[in-house]
Scaffold this motif. Structure first.
Motif, PDB file in Angstrom:
ATOM      1  N   LYS A 183       0.735  -1.406   0.044  1.00  0.00           N
ATOM      2  CA  LYS A 183      -0.112  -0.102   0.045  1.00  0.00           C
ATOM      3  C   LYS A 183       0.875   1.323  -0.251  1.00  0.00           C
ATOM      4  O   LYS A 183       0.689   2.183  -0.614  1.00  0.00           O
ATOM      5  N   GLY A 184       1.838   1.206   0.791  1.00  0.00           N
ATOM      6  CA  GLY A 184       2.838   2.341   0.901  1.00  0.00           C
ATOM      7  C   GLY A 184       3.628   2.461  -0.638  1.00  0.00           C
ATOM      8  O   GLY A 184       3.799   3.603  -1.122  1.00  0.00           O
ATOM      9  N   ARG A 185       3.875   1.454  -1.101  1.00  0.00           N
ATOM     10  CA  ARG A 185       4.457   1.560  -2.589  1.00  0.00           C
ATOM     11  C   ARG A 185       3.625   2.194  -3.534  1.00  0.00           C
ATOM     12  O   ARG A 185       3.892   2.965  -4.383  1.00  0.00           O
ATOM     13  N   LEU A 186       2.388   1.666  -3.354  1.00  0.00           N
ATOM     14  CA  LEU A 186       1.412   2.206  -4.245  1.00  0.00           C
ATOM     15  C   LEU A 186       0.894   3.699  -4.260  1.00  0.00           C
ATOM     16  O   LEU A 186       0.808   4.366  -5.200  1.00  0.00           O
ATOM     17  N   LYS A 187       0.874   4.246  -2.841  1.00  0.00           N
ATOM     18  CA  LYS A 187       0.953   5.715  -2.599  1.00  0.00           C
ATOM     19  C   LYS A 187       2.023   6.390  -3.193  1.00  0.00           C
ATOM     20  O   LYS A 187       1.854   7.434  -3.987  1.00  0.00           O
ATOM     21  N   LEU A 188       3.198   5.914  -3.230  1.00  0.00           N
ATOM     22  CA  LEU A 188       4.703   6.502  -3.859  1.00  0.00           C
ATOM     23  C   LEU A 188       4.323   6.517  -5.512  1.00  0.00           C
ATOM     24  O   LEU A 188       4.558   7.526  -5.920  1.00  0.00           O
ATOM     25  N   ILE A 189       3.873   5.722  -5.931  1.00  0.00           N
ATOM     26  CA  ILE A 189       3.731   5.495  -7.417  1.00  0.00           C
ATOM     27  C   ILE A 189       2.619   6.522  -7.794  1.00  0.00           C
ATOM     28  O   ILE A 189       2.435   7.154  -8.772  1.00  0.00           O
ATOM     29  N   ASP A 190       1.520   6.315  -7.036  1.00  0.00           N
ATOM     30  CA  ASP A 190       0.496   7.355  -7.072  1.00  0.00           C
ATOM     31  C   ASP A 190       0.692   9.047  -7.246  1.00  0.00           C
ATOM     32  O   ASP A 190       0.427   9.501  -8.045  1.00  0.00           O
ATOM     33  N   LYS A 191       1.639   9.100  -6.238  1.00  0.00           N
ATOM     34  CA  LYS A 191       2.339  10.659  -6.470  1.00  0.00           C
ATOM     35  C   LYS A 191       2.882  10.809  -7.634  1.00  0.00           C
ATOM     36  O   LYS A 191       3.158  12.007  -7.825  1.00  0.00           O
ATOM     37  N   GLN A 192       3.683   9.800  -7.938  1.00  0.00           N
ATOM     38  CA  GLN A 192       4.517  10.218  -9.237  1.00  0.00           C
ATOM     39  C   GLN A 192       3.612  10.163 -10.276  1.00  0.00           C
ATOM     40  O   GLN A 192       3.858  11.041 -11.257  1.00  0.00           O
ATOM     41  N   ASN A 193       2.670   9.613 -10.276  1.00  0.00           N
ATOM     42  CA  ASN A 193       1.699   9.590 -11.525  1.00  0.00           C
ATOM     43  C   ASN A 193       1.232  10.937 -11.345  1.00  0.00           C
ATOM     44  O   ASN A 193       0.730  11.578 -12.542  1.00  0.00           O
ATOM     45  N   GLU A 194       0.469  11.283 -10.412  1.00  0.00           N
ATOM     46  CA  GLU A 194       0.010  12.730 -10.394  1.00  0.00           C
ATOM     47  C   GLU A 194       0.865  13.799 -10.792  1.00  0.00           C
ATOM     48  O   GLU A 194       0.267  14.644 -11.254  1.00  0.00           O
ATOM     49  N   THR A 195       2.236  13.752 -10.265  1.00  0.00           N
ATOM     50  CA  THR A 195       3.237  14.635 -10.920  1.00  0.00           C
ATOM     51  C   THR A 195       3.126  14.733 -12.184  1.00  0.00           C
ATOM     52  O   THR A 195       3.245  15.795 -12.840  1.00  0.00           O
ATOM     53  N   GLN A 196       3.320  13.448 -12.863  1.00  0.00           N
ATOM     54  CA  GLN A 196       3.301  13.434 -14.255  1.00  0.00           C
ATOM     55  C   GLN A 196       2.080  13.986 -14.994  1.00  0.00           C
ATOM     56  O   GLN A 196       2.030  14.832 -16.189  1.00  0.00           O
ATOM     57  N   ARG A 197       0.931  13.909 -14.501  1.00  0.00           N
ATOM     58  CA  ARG A 197      -0.580  14.465 -14.980  1.00  0.00           C
ATOM     59  C   ARG A 197      -0.507  15.997 -14.856  1.00  0.00           C
ATOM     60  O   ARG A 197      -0.929  16.636 -15.696  1.00  0.00           O
ATOM     61  N   LYS A 198      -0.035  16.410 -13.859  1.00  0.00           N
ATOM     62  CA  LYS A 198       0.117  17.913 -13.664  1.00  0.00           C
ATOM     63  C   LYS A 198       0.955  18.605 -14.671  1.00  0.00           C
ATOM     64  O   LYS A 198       0.594  19.600 -15.218  1.00  0.00           O
ATOM     65  N   ASN A 199       2.179  17.659 -15.347  1.00  0.00           N
ATOM     66  CA  ASN A 199       2.886  18.231 -16.014  1.00  0.00           C
ATOM     67  C   ASN A 199       2.321  18.402 -17.405  1.00  0.00           C
ATOM     68  O   ASN A 199       2.810  18.901 -18.305  1.00  0.00           O
ATOM     69  N   ARG A 200       1.225  17.679 -17.652  1.00  0.00           N
ATOM     70  CA  ARG A 200       0.577  17.674 -18.947  1.00  0.00           C
ATOM     71  C   ARG A 200      -0.849  18.308 -18.864  1.00  0.00           C
ATOM     72  O   ARG A 200      -1.529  17.846 -19.914  1.00  0.00           O
ATOM     73  N   THR A 201      -1.111  19.183 -17.873  1.00  0.00           N
ATOM     74  CA  THR A 201      -2.690  19.606 -17.890  1.00  0.00           C
ATOM     75  C   THR A 201      -2.997  20.466 -18.909  1.00  0.00           C
ATOM     76  O   THR A 201      -4.189  20.755 -19.129  1.00  0.00           O
ATOM     77  N   GLU A 202      -1.970  21.111 -19.633  1.00  0.00           N
ATOM     78  CA  GLU A 202      -2.356  22.236 -20.732  1.00  0.00           C
ATOM     79  C   GLU A 202      -2.900  21.406 -22.042  1.00  0.00           C
ATOM     80  O   GLU A 202      -3.733  21.986 -22.771  1.00  0.00           O
ATOM     81  N   LEU A 203      -2.684  19.979 -21.962  1.00  0.00           N
ATOM     82  CA  LEU A 203      -3.436  19.395 -22.991  1.00  0.00           C
ATOM     83  C   LEU A 203      -4.851  18.932 -22.726  1.00  0.00           C
ATOM     84  O   LEU A 203      -5.031  18.460 -21.558  1.00  0.00           O
ATOM     85  N   ILE A 204      -5.744  18.928 -23.711  1.00  0.00           N
ATOM     86  CA  ILE A 204      -6.830  18.197 -23.435  1.00  0.00           C
ATOM     87  C   ILE A 204      -6.669  16.694 -23.165  1.00  0.00           C
ATOM     88  O   ILE A 204      -6.240  16.062 -24.246  1.00  0.00           O
ATOM     89  N   ARG A 205      -7.438  16.043 -22.431  1.00  0.00           N
ATOM     90  CA  ARG A 205      -7.263  14.471 -22.226  1.00  0.00           C
ATOM     91  C   ARG A 205      -8.660  13.826 -22.477  1.00  0.00           C
ATOM     92  O   ARG A 205      -9.734  14.135 -22.126  1.00  0.00           O
ATOM     93  N   VAL A 206      -8.210  12.967 -23.154  1.00  0.00           N
ATOM     94  CA  VAL A 206      -9.474  11.769 -23.721  1.00  0.00           C
ATOM     95  C   VAL A 206      -8.964  10.518 -23.196  1.00  0.00           C
ATOM     96  O   VAL A 206      -7.793   9.996 -23.336  1.00  0.00           O
TER      97      VAL A 206
END
Length: 397
Positions: A183-206
């Motif tokens: 569960k702790g490992r997944l939380k860390l992966i989730d944070k990394q994924n969230e950072t990646q998503r924030k870096n591409r928020t300027e594009l419309i997502r489908v």
């Protein structure tokens, strides 16, 4: 010299029988659909279904799921035909599993265990492997006593791809510690994924969503010109794949997600919610439907219910009815051969499917039919959102 020995090195397919309970009010075609899907699951896992047993009951037996007479019938068949495993269409309790195994003296799986096994065999990324291992441990925890005896008889095969014998042999405390670690490992992966998503928020997502095996990955490959794994199996895609796509002069992000299915194990749903963040955070959903499937209406309902659970039901959605080349009129069995006319694209557009799902369109991703209309509609939707979000973006004008 003596005759040289030869050995058959081919992997032997495990033979299975399926067991389902028909509840009051359940239509015969519904029962058939559930067991057909379970057959497909066994096939996806690498096994082959030898026979199917059903029993009408008000509710499953608390001790053995089916009645004692039916269980004895299954036992006799399993023994005489040398069946490798028995698969139940519903999740069995730990006591039911122990009782049934003791009676049948063969490997017993339920639908949840089978799906977990398929996921275990198909997980590729660190995130997917962690999610599956966590779901497996949560499923196995109350069944540890069963697995002690299970491992004495079974070494591998369908339903036995687990997190490893070391975890299963360890005590409850060590299992719980492992669950906490994952569960702790997944939380860390989730944070990394969230950072990646924030870096591409300027594009419309489908995001592509839909029942499993409806052609989402094929459409992903077609639109993005990428090579996402696609085959005629359930859960061919586990990991969310994101690609940058450009239609005309407009870039946007397109993601392919894991397919939904009936009776998806609760532990698996919980563990994969992070993967489905792409669905929750998408601007537009493309709900892909296999219109050639006899129960596609029910599949639409399952997907819509899952989207509602994820808080994504009210998003801008395009319903794409795929596989129109394989569509068969549900009344075809009652027609003469001369009356069985293949529906044209215009027929589909005038059908109740189009009237009850707006906007919607009809394609064959395999035969690349009506793809230009699909791309144009998607482009129009992305442009509309982009114009609202970035009114001064000169890219569009």
């Amino acid at each position: 010299m003596g005759k040289e020995k030869t050995y058959d090195t081919a992997v032997k397919q495990e033979r299975a029988v399926l067991v389902g309970v028909i509840r009051p009010g359940e239509k015969p075609e519904e029962t058939k659909e559930y067991l057909d899907e379970l057959t497909f699951l066994v096939d996806t896992a690498g096994g082959v279904v030898d026979n199917i047993f059903t029993q009408k009951m008000l509710k499953p037996d608390r001790g053995t799921f089916v009645g004692t007479g039916k269980l004895e019938e299954i036992r006799a068949y399993v023994k005489s035909e040398e069946i490798d495993m028995v698969v139940f269409d519903d999740e069995l309790s730990p006591s039911q599993l122990r009782n049934i195994e003791r009676e049948l003296e063969v490997k017993v799986l339920d639908r949840s265990n089978l799906i977990l096994d398929i996921f275990a065999g198909r997980a590729q990324t660190s995130q997917a492997k962690t999610q599956v291992e966590l779901a497996q441990l949560q499923y196995l925890l109350p069944r540890l006593t069963r697995l002690w005896t299970h491992l004495e008889r079974q070494k591998g095969g369908i339903g036995m791809r687990g997190p490893g014998e070391t975890q299963i042999e360890s005590d409850r405390r060590m299992i719980l510690e492992k669950i906490s670690l994952l569960k702790g490992r997944l939380k860390l992966i989730d944070k990394q994924n969230e950072t990646q998503r924030k870096n591409r928020t300027e594009l419309i997502r489908v995001a592509l969503v839909g029942y499993t095996n409806v052609g989402k990955s094929t459409i992903m490959n077609m639109i993005s010109k990428s090579e996402v794994f696609a085959e005629n199996k359930l859960f061919a895609t586990l990991d969310t794949t994101v690609r940058k796509v450009v239609i005309d002069n407009l870039p946007f992000l397109l993601s392919d997600t894991v397919g939904f299915i009936r009776k998806l194990p609760h532990h698996l749903v919980e563990c994969f919610k992070s993967t489905l963040d792409e669905v929750r955070e998408a601007d537009i959903l493309i709900h892909v439907v296999d219109v050639s499937h006899t129960s596609f209406e029910d599949q639409i309902r399952v997907v819509n219910e899952t989207l509602k659970d994820l808080g994504a039901r009210d998003k801008e959605t395009i319903v794409v009815f795929n596989k129109i080349d394989a569509y068969v009129n549900p009344e075809a069995d009652e027609m003469n051969e001369d009356e069985k006319v293949t529906l044209t694209l215009e027929d589909f557009k005038r059908s109740w499917m189009a009237q009850h799902n707006t906007p919607s369109l009809f394609i064959s991703a395999l035969h690349k039919e009506n793809l230009e209309e699909f791309k144009q509609l998607l482009y129009d939707k992305v442009v509309a959102l982009h114009t609202v979000r970035y009114p001064y973006d000169k890219l569009l004008y």
